[in-house]
Design a protein around this motif. Structure first.
Motif, PDB file in Angstrom:
ATOM      1  N   ALA A  64      37.428  83.328  10.337  1.00  0.00           N
ATOM      2  CA  ALA A  64      38.546  82.932  11.314  1.00  0.00           C
ATOM      3  C   ALA A  64      39.391  82.011  10.426  1.00  0.00           C
ATOM      4  O   ALA A  64      40.709  82.247  10.865  1.00  0.00           O
ATOM      5  N   THR A  65      39.288  81.019   9.460  1.00  0.00           N
ATOM      6  CA  THR A  65      40.138  80.315   9.089  1.00  0.00           C
ATOM      7  C   THR A  65      40.420  80.179   7.779  1.00  0.00           C
ATOM      8  O   THR A  65      41.146  79.655   7.205  1.00  0.00           O
ATOM      9  N   GLY A  66      39.411  80.818   7.027  1.00  0.00           N
ATOM     10  CA  GLY A  66      39.610  80.725   5.244  1.00  0.00           C
ATOM     11  C   GLY A  66      38.491  79.591   4.859  1.00  0.00           C
ATOM     12  O   GLY A  66      38.480  79.438   3.786  1.00  0.00           O
ATOM     13  N   TYR A  67      38.157  78.729   5.817  1.00  0.00           N
ATOM     14  CA  TYR A  67      37.142  77.818   5.219  1.00  0.00           C
ATOM     15  C   TYR A  67      35.990  77.806   6.306  1.00  0.00           C
ATOM     16  O   TYR A  67      36.067  77.913   7.368  1.00  0.00           O
ATOM     17  N   PRO A  68      34.950  77.252   5.941  1.00  0.00           N
ATOM     18  CA  PRO A  68      34.579  77.099   4.535  1.00  0.00           C
ATOM     19  C   PRO A  68      34.188  78.029   3.441  1.00  0.00           C
ATOM     20  O   PRO A  68      34.073  79.129   4.086  1.00  0.00           O
ATOM     21  N   ARG A  69      34.602  77.937   2.270  1.00  0.00           N
ATOM     22  CA  ARG A  69      34.160  78.979   1.364  1.00  0.00           C
ATOM     23  C   ARG A  69      32.644  78.937   1.178  1.00  0.00           C
ATOM     24  O   ARG A  69      32.078  78.129   1.063  1.00  0.00           O
ATOM     25  N   VAL A  70      32.124  80.342   1.485  1.00  0.00           N
ATOM     26  CA  VAL A  70      30.707  80.394   1.590  1.00  0.00           C
ATOM     27  C   VAL A  70      30.117  81.082   0.210  1.00  0.00           C
ATOM     28  O   VAL A  70      30.489  81.748  -0.469  1.00  0.00           O
ATOM     29  N   LYS A  71      29.048  80.187  -0.128  1.00  0.00           N
ATOM     30  CA  LYS A  71      28.361  80.765  -1.407  1.00  0.00           C
ATOM     31  C   LYS A  71      26.858  80.843  -1.323  1.00  0.00           C
ATOM     32  O   LYS A  71      26.419  79.881  -0.609  1.00  0.00           O
ATOM     33  N   PHE A  72      26.227  81.854  -1.564  1.00  0.00           N
ATOM     34  CA  PHE A  72      24.633  81.781  -1.481  1.00  0.00           C
ATOM     35  C   PHE A  72      23.896  81.902  -2.706  1.00  0.00           C
ATOM     36  O   PHE A  72      24.504  82.442  -3.439  1.00  0.00           O
ATOM     37  N   PHE A  73      22.880  81.083  -2.462  1.00  0.00           N
ATOM     38  CA  PHE A  73      22.010  81.110  -3.687  1.00  0.00           C
ATOM     39  C   PHE A  73      20.718  81.372  -3.251  1.00  0.00           C
ATOM     40  O   PHE A  73      19.850  80.874  -2.368  1.00  0.00           O
ATOM     41  N   VAL A  74      20.040  82.742  -3.961  1.00  0.00           N
ATOM     42  CA  VAL A  74      18.757  83.159  -3.417  1.00  0.00           C
ATOM     43  C   VAL A  74      17.699  83.122  -4.509  1.00  0.00           C
ATOM     44  O   VAL A  74      17.922  83.458  -5.514  1.00  0.00           O
ATOM     45  N   LEU A 112      19.225  77.103 -10.467  1.00  0.00           N
ATOM     46  CA  LEU A 112      19.894  76.793  -9.207  1.00  0.00           C
ATOM     47  C   LEU A 112      21.141  75.610  -9.705  1.00  0.00           C
ATOM     48  O   LEU A 112      22.383  75.961  -9.309  1.00  0.00           O
ATOM     49  N   LEU A 113      20.464  74.504 -10.314  1.00  0.00           N
ATOM     50  CA  LEU A 113      21.759  73.623 -10.372  1.00  0.00           C
ATOM     51  C   LEU A 113      22.796  73.856 -11.540  1.00  0.00           C
ATOM     52  O   LEU A 113      24.114  73.780 -11.175  1.00  0.00           O
ATOM     53  N   ASP A 114      22.302  74.723 -12.662  1.00  0.00           N
ATOM     54  CA  ASP A 114      23.265  75.379 -13.550  1.00  0.00           C
ATOM     55  C   ASP A 114      24.067  76.265 -12.803  1.00  0.00           C
ATOM     56  O   ASP A 114      25.403  76.232 -13.170  1.00  0.00           O
ATOM     57  N   GLN A 115      23.648  76.876 -11.875  1.00  0.00           N
ATOM     58  CA  GLN A 115      24.553  78.045 -11.261  1.00  0.00           C
ATOM     59  C   GLN A 115      25.593  77.275 -10.193  1.00  0.00           C
ATOM     60  O   GLN A 115      26.812  77.636 -10.288  1.00  0.00           O
ATOM     61  N   VAL A 116      25.042  76.357  -9.476  1.00  0.00           N
ATOM     62  CA  VAL A 116      25.875  75.463  -8.749  1.00  0.00           C
ATOM     63  C   VAL A 116      27.108  74.930  -9.467  1.00  0.00           C
ATOM     64  O   VAL A 116      28.090  74.799  -9.193  1.00  0.00           O
TER      65      VAL A 116
END
Length: 125
Positions: A64-74, A112-116
């Motif tokens: 709807a607004t362009g925020y928040p930018r969404v990122k998934f880590f699985v 995970l920490l490295d990827q974030v």
């Protein structure tokens, strides 16, 4: 993760729903999601109903607004470790098929920490 954000850019701060000072109220969590610049979902073996609703809210807000930018880590599971629940596997497949919310997989907490960190460093270049 909060430390990584601070090291990448001192103006970044993290809100961790697990440590909500308002008593982990869903309304408080939703307000933080709706006003965030970034939403990061970290999913392990299972995907709880509350987390699924928060992810849906972040995605709807982004669309709807362009925020928040969404990122998934699985979390991925390798030889000898328990497999993800069917719900998580179906969700990951759906994210891949949509192509917009490409989830990154991690094997352990260090990956995970490295990827974030890599994700935020690339954003701020």
């Amino acid at each position: 993760i909060a430390g990584i954000l601070h090291s990448v850019n001192r103006s970044l701060s993290a809100y961790l729903a697990e440590y909500d000072p308002d008593g982990d109220s869903q309304e408080s969590i939703n307000r933080h999601i709706e006003s965030a610049d970034y939403f990061i979902a970290i999913i392990g073996r299972a995907l709880g109903d509350k987390t699924a609703l928060e992810v849906e809210l972040a995605v709807r807000q982004y669309e709807a607004t362009g925020y928040p930018r969404v990122k998934f880590f699985v979390q991925k599971f390798v030889d000898g470790q328990a497999q993800r629940s069917p719900r998580v596997d179906a969700w990951v497949t759906e994210l891949y098929e949509e192509g917009v919310y490409y989830p990154r997989e991690f094997a352990d907490s260090q990956e995970l920490l490295d990827q974030v960190e890599l994700f935020f460093r690339r954003l701020l270049l």
